[in-house]
Design an enzyme around this catalytic site. Structure first.
Site, mmCIF file in Angstrom:
data_model
loop_
_atom_site.group_PDB
_atom_site.id
_atom_site.type_symbol
_atom_site.label_atom_id
_atom_site.label_comp_id
_atom_site.label_asym_id
_atom_site.label_seq_id
_atom_site.Cartn_x
_atom_site.Cartn_y
_atom_site.Cartn_z
ATOM 1 N N ASP A 1 15.520 -20.622 3.111
ATOM 2 C CA ASP A 1 14.286 -21.160 3.671
ATOM 3 C C ASP A 1 13.352 -19.961 3.607
ATOM 4 O O ASP A 1 13.526 -19.000 4.364
ATOM 5 C CB ASP A 1 14.475 -21.626 5.118
ATOM 6 C CG ASP A 1 13.229 -22.320 5.619
ATOM 7 O OD1 ASP A 1 12.126 -21.775 5.399
ATOM 8 O OD2 ASP A 1 13.328 -23.401 6.206
ATOM 9 N N HIS A 2 12.400 -19.992 2.688
ATOM 10 C CA HIS A 2 11.694 -18.742 2.409
ATOM 11 C C HIS A 2 10.880 -18.251 3.613
ATOM 12 O O HIS A 2 10.504 -17.088 3.670
ATOM 13 C CB HIS A 2 10.844 -18.845 1.131
ATOM 14 C CG HIS A 2 9.620 -19.668 1.284
ATOM 15 N ND1 HIS A 2 9.593 -21.012 1.044
ATOM 16 C CD2 HIS A 2 8.364 -19.335 1.653
ATOM 17 C CE1 HIS A 2 8.390 -21.472 1.270
ATOM 18 N NE2 HIS A 2 7.612 -20.482 1.644
ATOM 19 N N HIS B 1 11.156 -25.714 7.393
ATOM 20 C CA HIS B 1 10.363 -24.565 7.860
ATOM 21 C C HIS B 1 10.032 -24.638 9.358
ATOM 22 O O HIS B 1 10.215 -23.676 10.095
ATOM 23 C CB HIS B 1 9.052 -24.454 7.085
ATOM 24 C CG HIS B 1 9.242 -24.390 5.601
ATOM 25 N ND1 HIS B 1 10.243 -23.661 5.015
ATOM 26 C CD2 HIS B 1 8.568 -24.966 4.580
ATOM 27 C CE1 HIS B 1 10.170 -23.786 3.699
ATOM 28 N NE2 HIS B 1 9.166 -24.573 3.415
#
Ligand code: NAD
Length: 494
Positions: A179-180, A242
């Site tokens: 999950d960047h 996110h």
């Protein structure tokens, strides 16, 4: 610049599956090159690009070089590019073909001498066949590991299918789900802020915090991603991953350490404590919107359905009142929202403290706010009440002032006096994966707990027939999102 050798002593190889794709070109090649420039890559590291496209060596090197220069050209020292490109090779393989495994095996060479990190930057529909190819060709043995990107399913059932397919080839400790957001500096800093300071912890609970708002606002519409997006919508595309990760980091209990399980055990407890939202309460606790005609980023927008060319029930905006049923947070809602074609781009967590118990300033004291901004600038701000300077005949007046920890200025004037470059979130994540550290990656039980909660909302929408309410592109979202907070006597921090 010195290099960082792999811990296993084997020669490291990074295999970028989907090396010609959009994510690889915009994010992954530039991230790898910057890690090289900063001395984080083992001198012996090889990078193999794998994709369907047939490219000669020269064409592949040009593609990689162009990608790096387009993104980080101004920060790049000429020697870095030469050194990095020498590491790169390309193999053209089609994952629908049984030759994929043997073809990659030939490119890898002696398997006992190497440690491979595979980044599957391809459609999730290819995760299963690719993991099968890796397993049947014996390319998945320890210490090799795999990195995968969202979307990990579009509901609990499909996420389990993907997780099972990956687990068939790689055990959980060698599976790195990105999950960047977890690679962003401010998100890391949230952990430092909460657990590296004593002053916040006594106040970090329902007694002192009135509510929390988490916003991820985008100015862009769906653009070329419409085909994908129409199947997903804002809840599945952004909130399931996110926003819920940000909820976890904000709400979790202090972990016993920074090890991957210590952190992730605490995060998953938050997800499992989310009060279910279903048909019985979905209309009260959620708002769905879809952008109609309007203006965004200074341009006319035709509206989502007009862009699609047919009617659609997909939401481009979602707001949710989430409640965490545990001792720390009972009575403190977390309001979450994300949407497209909004007036400004911003990602922020706003912690709204409660009013002082007794005001001696005739209602002038406003509750403190801690605002953690991730985008566009990374910044942490605490709003405190201060005496308005100067004399007045009628006595003291208050004003709100910000104590600001601007990361932009914190980074100014590094050793060379130049402002430090803001890193791409993937740099940290790739580096951690190369080092086998999966603390900042999402564990299987986290993904599945998040989907379980989100599935309840989707089912609730279906059962109650709750359709997205149109909002004008370039505005802050549908009216129902405002009603969601109005009802509780609160308002969004717009
Ligand atoms: P893309 O379509 O631009 O690239 C896909 C890559 O897969 C190409 O290199 C292509 O050659 C390769 N490929 C496709 N079919 C293949 C096959 N049969 N055999 C072998 N190779 C094949 O996709 P993308 O936008 O780069 O996305 C990659 C992954 O990252 C997807 O899972 C996507 O959901 C995810 N993701 C992308 C972004 C983004 O900004 N692009 C953001 C978040 C997540």
């Amino acid at each position: 610049m010195s290099s960082t050798p792999a811990r296993s002593g084997r020669k490291p190889v990074f295999v970028l599956v989907g090396g010609t794709g959009d994510l690889a070109v915009r994010m992954l090649w530039p991230s790898l090159a910057m890690l090289d420039q900063d001395g984080f890559l083992d001198d012996r590291l090889r990078v193999i690009s794998v994709a369907r496209q047939k490219l000669s060596h020269a064409e592949a090197i040009k593609m990689v070089s162009d990608a790096i220069q387009a993104r980080i050209g101004k920060d790049l020292q000429p020697a870095t590019l030469d050194r990095f490109l020498k590491r790169v090779s390309h193999v053209s393989l089609d994952a629908s073909n049984d030759q994929w495994g043997p073809g990659l095996k030939a490119a890898l060479g002696d398997l006992d001498d190497i440690e491979v990190t595979y980044f599957l930057s391809v459609s999730p529909t290819l995760f299963k066949p690719i993991c099968e190819h890796l397993a049947s060709s014996g390319l998945n043995a320890e210490p090799n590991r795999v990195i995968i990107e969202k979307p990990i399913g579009r509901d609990l059932a499909t996420s389990k299918e993907i997780n099972d397919a990956v687990a068939h080839a790689f055990d959980e400790t060698r599976t790195f789900r990105i999950d960047h957001y977890l690679g962003k500096e401010t998100v890391q800093n949230l952990i430092a802020l909460r657990f590296g300071n004593i002053i916040f912890e006594p106040l970090w609970n329902a007694q002192a915090i009135d509510h929390v708002q988490i916003t991820v606002a985008e100015t862009v519409g769906v653009g070329e991603r419409l085909g994908y997006y129409d199947e997903y919508g804002a809840l599945r595309d952004m909130l399931q991953n996110h926003l819920l990760q940000l909820v976890c980091l904000t709400a979790m209990e202090p972990p016993s350490g920074l090890s991957s399980d210590a952190l992730r055990n605490e995060k998953v407890k938050v997800l499992k404590s989310l009060k279910p939202i279903d048909a019985s309460n979905v209309q009260h606790n959620t708002a769905r919107g879809q952008y109609g005609p309007g203006f965004a980023e200074g341009k006319a927008v035709a509206g989502y359905e007009a862009e699609k060319g047919s009617p659609s029930n997909t939401e481009t905006y979602v707001a949710i009142k989430a409640e965490i049923a545990n001792w720390r947070w009972a009575g403190t809602p977390f309001y979450l929202r994300t949407g497209k074609c909004l007036p400004s781009r911003a990602t922020e967590i706003m912690i709204q403290f409660r009013d002082v118990p007794h005001s001696i300033f005739g209602g002038e004291a406003r509750p403190n706010r801690l605002i953690i901004r991730l985008q566009p600038d990374e910044d942490i701000k605490l709003t405190i009440m201060n005496k308005s300077p100067g004399l007045t005949a009628e006595g003291m007046h208050l004003q709100a002032l910000d104590l600001s920890l601007s990361l932009v200025s914190a980074f100014d004037g590094g050793n060379d006096g130049k402002p430090a470059r803001r890193r791409i979130a993937y740099e940290r994540l790739i580096l951690d994966a190369l080092n086998g550290n999966n603390a900042q990656f999402v564990r299987r039980d986290e993904v599945e707990a998040a989907w379980e909660w989100v599935d309840g909302i989707i089912e609730g929408w279906q059962r109650t027939g709750m359709k997205p309410q149109q909002y004008q592109a370039g505005t802050f979202g549908p009216m129902s999102a405002y009603t969601l907070l109005d009802r509780d006597g609160r308002s969004w921090n717009d």
